[in-house]
Design an enzyme around this catalytic site. Sequence first.
Site, PDB file in Angstrom:
ATOM      1  N   LEU A  66      -4.435   6.990   3.041  1.00 35.65           N
ATOM      2  CA  LEU A  66      -3.655   5.827   3.044  1.00 35.65           C
ATOM      3  C   LEU A  66      -3.491   5.568   1.504  1.00 35.65           C
ATOM      4  O   LEU A  66      -4.653   5.557   0.836  1.00 35.65           O
ATOM      5  CB  LEU A  66      -4.221   4.618   3.764  1.00 35.65           C
ATOM      6  CG  LEU A  66      -4.626   4.658   5.236  1.00 35.65           C
ATOM      7  CD1 LEU A  66      -5.238   3.436   5.712  1.00 35.65           C
ATOM      8  CD2 LEU A  66      -3.369   4.735   5.904  1.00 35.65           C
ATOM      9  N   THR A 122      -0.151   9.673   5.072  1.00 29.77           N
ATOM     10  CA  THR A 122       0.836   8.789   4.912  1.00 29.77           C
ATOM     11  C   THR A 122       1.106   8.411   3.637  1.00 29.77           C
ATOM     12  O   THR A 122       0.205   8.866   2.598  1.00 29.77           O
ATOM     13  CB  THR A 122       0.557   7.456   5.357  1.00 29.77           C
ATOM     14  OG1 THR A 122      -0.439   6.860   4.873  1.00 29.77           O
ATOM     15  CG2 THR A 122       0.231   7.523   6.890  1.00 29.77           C
ATOM     16  N   VAL A 182      -8.621   7.535   0.771  1.00 27.22           N
ATOM     17  CA  VAL A 182      -7.784   6.701  -0.100  1.00 27.22           C
ATOM     18  C   VAL A 182      -6.835   7.563  -1.095  1.00 27.22           C
ATOM     19  O   VAL A 182      -7.646   8.457  -1.849  1.00 27.22           O
ATOM     20  CB  VAL A 182      -8.726   5.743  -0.808  1.00 27.22           C
ATOM     21  CG1 VAL A 182      -7.615   4.951  -1.795  1.00 27.22           C
ATOM     22  CG2 VAL A 182      -9.330   4.818  -0.117  1.00 27.22           C
ATOM     23  N   LYS A 183      -5.588   7.558  -0.973  1.00 26.38           N
ATOM     24  CA  LYS A 183      -4.708   8.425  -1.804  1.00 26.38           C
ATOM     25  C   LYS A 183      -4.531   7.454  -2.989  1.00 26.38           C
ATOM     26  O   LYS A 183      -4.370   6.360  -3.255  1.00 26.38           O
ATOM     27  CB  LYS A 183      -3.495   8.422  -1.242  1.00 26.38           C
ATOM     28  CG  LYS A 183      -3.076   9.646  -0.354  1.00 26.38           C
ATOM     29  CD  LYS A 183      -2.214   9.769   0.351  1.00 26.38           C
ATOM     30  CE  LYS A 183      -1.185  10.855   0.142  1.00 26.38           C
ATOM     31  NZ  LYS A 183       0.068  10.980   0.722  1.00 26.38           N
ATOM     32  N   VAL A 184      -4.969   8.306  -4.198  1.00 28.15           N
ATOM     33  CA  VAL A 184      -4.597   7.675  -5.590  1.00 28.15           C
ATOM     34  C   VAL A 184      -3.692   8.531  -6.432  1.00 28.15           C
ATOM     35  O   VAL A 184      -3.804   9.726  -6.155  1.00 28.15           O
ATOM     36  CB  VAL A 184      -5.961   7.361  -6.581  1.00 28.15           C
ATOM     37  CG1 VAL A 184      -6.909   6.484  -5.649  1.00 28.15           C
ATOM     38  CG2 VAL A 184      -6.716   8.703  -6.641  1.00 28.15           C
TER      39      VAL A 184
END
Length: 219
Positions: A56, A27, A82-84
Amino acid sequence: MKIFLDTAHIPDIKEAVDWGILDGVTTNPSLIAKEGRPFDDIVKEICSLVDGPVSLEVVSEDFRGMISEARKLAAIHKNVIVKVPMTPEGLKAARALKQDEIRTNVTLVFSPNQALLAAKAGAYIVSPFIGRLDDQGHVGMDIIRQIVTIYNNYGFNTNVLVASTRHPVHVLEAALAGAQICTLPYEVLKKMFQHRLTDVGLRSFIEDWKKVPEEMRPF
Ligand code: G3P
């Protein structure tokens, strides 16, 4: 190659899960915003449906903010990645989160050098955006081939996730390049099933079958 859906739209995820070919979901803030529902509700539903990684994204742009959001996101479910963003602060966060055993997906990657830095920072996944490069007149898939070569040359175990895909040829080329994951909009996934000769062949099998007398059929 793992197939992920690039969406936060629950009906599409449910359908792909039913087909038995879905390995995960990605996402981003734009996809979540489109759903017009509370973030927590959407994410909990996705995690309950999908037996695989769910990416996310943080929305803070500074290290401290990213770390705090990342911890909250990772606490939602064991499958959360976790998307960074591919920024100095994002890479700093990726390094720190790895020490906390939180897996990261470095996103908004548009060059092999960015992907090299993401791997050095300890990213679990790197997300090069192919379609957006194509939109600018580049051959987006070239950077996938280059990233795969670089990672193989130096034994990086960061997974290459081909993102911003627009059509089935992107999926084919991602698989040929040796990417570990390809994330697809639902419409692209549906197109992968389709072939005119499959439909024509199936129709003729069914029509021919009707010619077999009923007492000679097993069902
Ligand atoms: O989620 C990241 C990426 O797949 C976005 O794709 O279509 O907005 O370029 P797109």
